[in-house]
Design an enzyme around this catalytic site. Structure first.
Site, PDB file in Angstrom:
ATOM      1  N   ASP A 263       0.847  -1.412   0.040  1.00 45.89           N
ATOM      2  CA  ASP A 263      -0.059  -0.068  -0.040  1.00 45.89           C
ATOM      3  C   ASP A 263       0.701   1.195  -0.117  1.00 45.89           C
ATOM      4  O   ASP A 263       0.320   2.406   0.087  1.00 45.89           O
ATOM      5  CB  ASP A 263      -1.016   0.179   1.158  1.00 45.89           C
ATOM      6  N   GLY A 264       2.263   1.121  -0.064  1.00 44.72           N
ATOM      7  CA  GLY A 264       2.955   2.161  -0.217  1.00 44.72           C
ATOM      8  C   GLY A 264       3.449   2.633   1.226  1.00 44.72           C
ATOM      9  O   GLY A 264       4.526   3.611   1.142  1.00 44.72           O
ATOM     10  N   GLU A 265       3.466   2.003   2.241  1.00 49.53           N
ATOM     11  CA  GLU A 265       3.754   2.472   3.598  1.00 49.53           C
ATOM     12  C   GLU A 265       5.527   2.035   3.546  1.00 49.53           C
ATOM     13  O   GLU A 265       5.754   0.999   3.060  1.00 49.53           O
ATOM     14  CB  GLU A 265       3.226   1.535   4.699  1.00 49.53           C
TER      15      GLU A 265
ATOM     16  N   GLN B 223       8.355  27.208   1.478  1.00 52.00           N
ATOM     17  CA  GLN B 223       7.173  27.653   2.171  1.00 52.00           C
ATOM     18  C   GLN B 223       7.560  27.748   3.313  1.00 52.00           C
ATOM     19  O   GLN B 223       7.227  27.408   4.524  1.00 52.00           O
ATOM     20  CB  GLN B 223       6.318  26.444   2.039  1.00 52.00           C
TER      21      GLN B 223
ATOM     22  N   LYS C 221      13.531  41.849 -10.811  1.00 53.52           N
ATOM     23  CA  LYS C 221      12.573  41.194 -11.626  1.00 53.52           C
ATOM     24  C   LYS C 221      11.074  41.076 -10.798  1.00 53.52           C
ATOM     25  O   LYS C 221      11.148  41.403  -9.455  1.00 53.52           O
ATOM     26  CB  LYS C 221      12.993  39.701 -11.941  1.00 53.52           C
TER      27      LYS C 221
ATOM     28  N   ASP D  34      15.287  25.097 -10.051  1.00 52.99           N
ATOM     29  CA  ASP D  34      14.080  24.168 -10.100  1.00 52.99           C
ATOM     30  C   ASP D  34      13.697  23.795 -11.572  1.00 52.99           C
ATOM     31  O   ASP D  34      13.923  22.960 -12.167  1.00 52.99           O
ATOM     32  CB  ASP D  34      12.985  24.684  -9.206  1.00 52.99           C
TER      33      ASP D  34
ATOM     34  N   ALA E 144      14.034  25.853 -13.941  1.00 56.68           N
ATOM     35  CA  ALA E 144      14.916  26.446 -14.754  1.00 56.68           C
ATOM     36  C   ALA E 144      14.508  27.721 -15.786  1.00 56.68           C
ATOM     37  O   ALA E 144      15.187  28.486 -16.343  1.00 56.68           O
ATOM     38  CB  ALA E 144      15.768  25.389 -15.679  1.00 56.68           C
ATOM     39  N   GLY E 145      13.241  27.735 -15.586  1.00 57.81           N
ATOM     40  CA  GLY E 145      12.710  28.948 -16.256  1.00 57.81           C
ATOM     41  C   GLY E 145      13.199  30.266 -15.965  1.00 57.81           C
ATOM     42  O   GLY E 145      13.494  30.848 -16.872  1.00 57.81           O
ATOM     43  N   THR E 146      13.287  30.666 -14.768  1.00 60.12           N
ATOM     44  CA  THR E 146      13.365  31.863 -14.301  1.00 60.12           C
ATOM     45  C   THR E 146      14.950  32.196 -14.599  1.00 60.12           C
ATOM     46  O   THR E 146      15.407  33.218 -15.138  1.00 60.12           O
ATOM     47  CB  THR E 146      13.038  31.971 -12.638  1.00 60.12           C
TER      48      THR E 146
END
Length: 329
Positions: A49-51, A109, A207, A237, A239-241
């Site tokens: 189950d992923g545990e 965050q 920016k 991350d 890479a766009g910025t």
């Protein structure tokens, strides 16, 4: 840096044991080699189950245990592995439990920017503490104030000095040819430290972010035209910025652009963006494991194993670690 783990006689907190999860085993193996120890044996499996199921296969009672686990993608699985390993060590009567988190997931965050938002970086700090960690060792947090989210010791190292050595042979003390660029106002201190090691001037990109992972370059403060630009950030991350910033500098008169970051997250189509961009080279560390499909000619990866192994050795032997910090704190 060469670890002096086998030299001298020091008071130890207990026999050193190094464990690792599945996040970046190659880095853990490299750290173990520098320390002259073997990785402790542990089984890390998943139920249907992923545990996550973890079993440590050797005694760690009274030992000084260091658990290596960047909480990179898949972030939640790697974080749970770390928490369960900490709990397992605490319940096995380890003397000390040290969580080595080269890349601290959820660091972005770190504050509330609008109503009804969590501060997940603080939540993760609470989870690590409640699980039983005695100390956290990490590198280049997205926001330095995250250190204050913990009620246990945090050793916050930087790879900036290490990354700067890649450019020393051809860029050192050539202010008329090279410039270090901060991709935003928040990264000025990081860029300044990098520039100081190479005796170079800095420029700052102004920016705005209309939404997450999207940015628009407004202007550049400083002289960069006709120079080789080295953009320094904590992570790449999507890479766009950062590739947009590089293309802007090239189109505005820079000779070429290098990207430098501690953490190569490379989410989504980041590698394609780097390949399509005008960026000459991307220099990162191995805080995050780089999969084979992301190993392209433009990317150079430098190992932080010597720094981490020296930090582990000094912590284990009660030696001062202040000389390992970027600013000698």
């Amino acid at each position: 840096m060469t670890s002096n783990c086998n030299s001298g006689s020091y008071i130890q907190r207990g026999e050193l044991k190094l464990l690792t999860g599945n996040s970046n085993r190659k880095l853990a193996e490299s750290v173990a080699k520098h320390l002259g120890v073997e990785l402790a044996e542990a089984d890390i499996k998943k139920f249907k189950d992923g545990e996550i199921s973890i079993k440590i296969n050797e005694s760690i009672r009274g030992k000084d245990v260091f658990i290596m686990q960047p909480t990179s993608n898949p972030t939640n699985d790697n974080l749970m592995e770390l928490l369960i390993m900490i709990d397992a060590c605490r319940r096995a009567s380890a003397g000390y439990v040290n969580a080595i988190i080269p890349y601290y997931g959820y660091a972005r965050q770190d504050r509330k920017t609008r109503g009804r938002e969590p501060i997940t970086a603080k939540l993760v700090a609470n989870l690590l503490t409640v699980a039983g960690a005695d100390r956290v060792i990490t590198m280049d947090l997205h926001a330095g104030q995250i250190q204050g989210y913990f009620d246990i010791p945090v050793d916050h190292f930087s790879a900036i000095r290490h990354l700067s050595t890649h450019f020393k042979d051809f860029a050192y003390d050539k202010p008329d040819e090279f410039v270090v660029v901060s991709p935003d106002l928040g990264g000025v201190r990081r860029a300044r430290e990098f520039a100081d090691y190479l005796k170079l001037p800095i420029a700052i990109i102004e920016k705005r972010r209309p939404k997450p992972n999207v940015s628009e370059v407004m202007s550049v403060i400083g002289d960069f035209k006709g120079k080789h630009a080295i953009i320094v950030d904590d992570m790449i991350d999507t890479a766009g910025t950062i590739t947009n910033a590089g293309d802007f500098l090239i189109n505005s008169g820079a000779k070429d652009v290098y990207l430098v970051a501690t953490h190569g997250v490379f989410s989504g189509d980041a590698i394609d963006k780097i390949n399509r961009s005008n960026v000459k080279e991307v220099v990162i560390t191995d805080t995050i494991a780089l999969s084979e499909d992301k190993k392209i000619d433009k990317i150079t990866q430098m190992s932080i194993a010597p720094l981490l192994s020296e930090a582990i050795h000094r912590i284990n032997t009660y030696e001062s670690i202040s000389g390992l910090f970027v600013d000698g704190r």
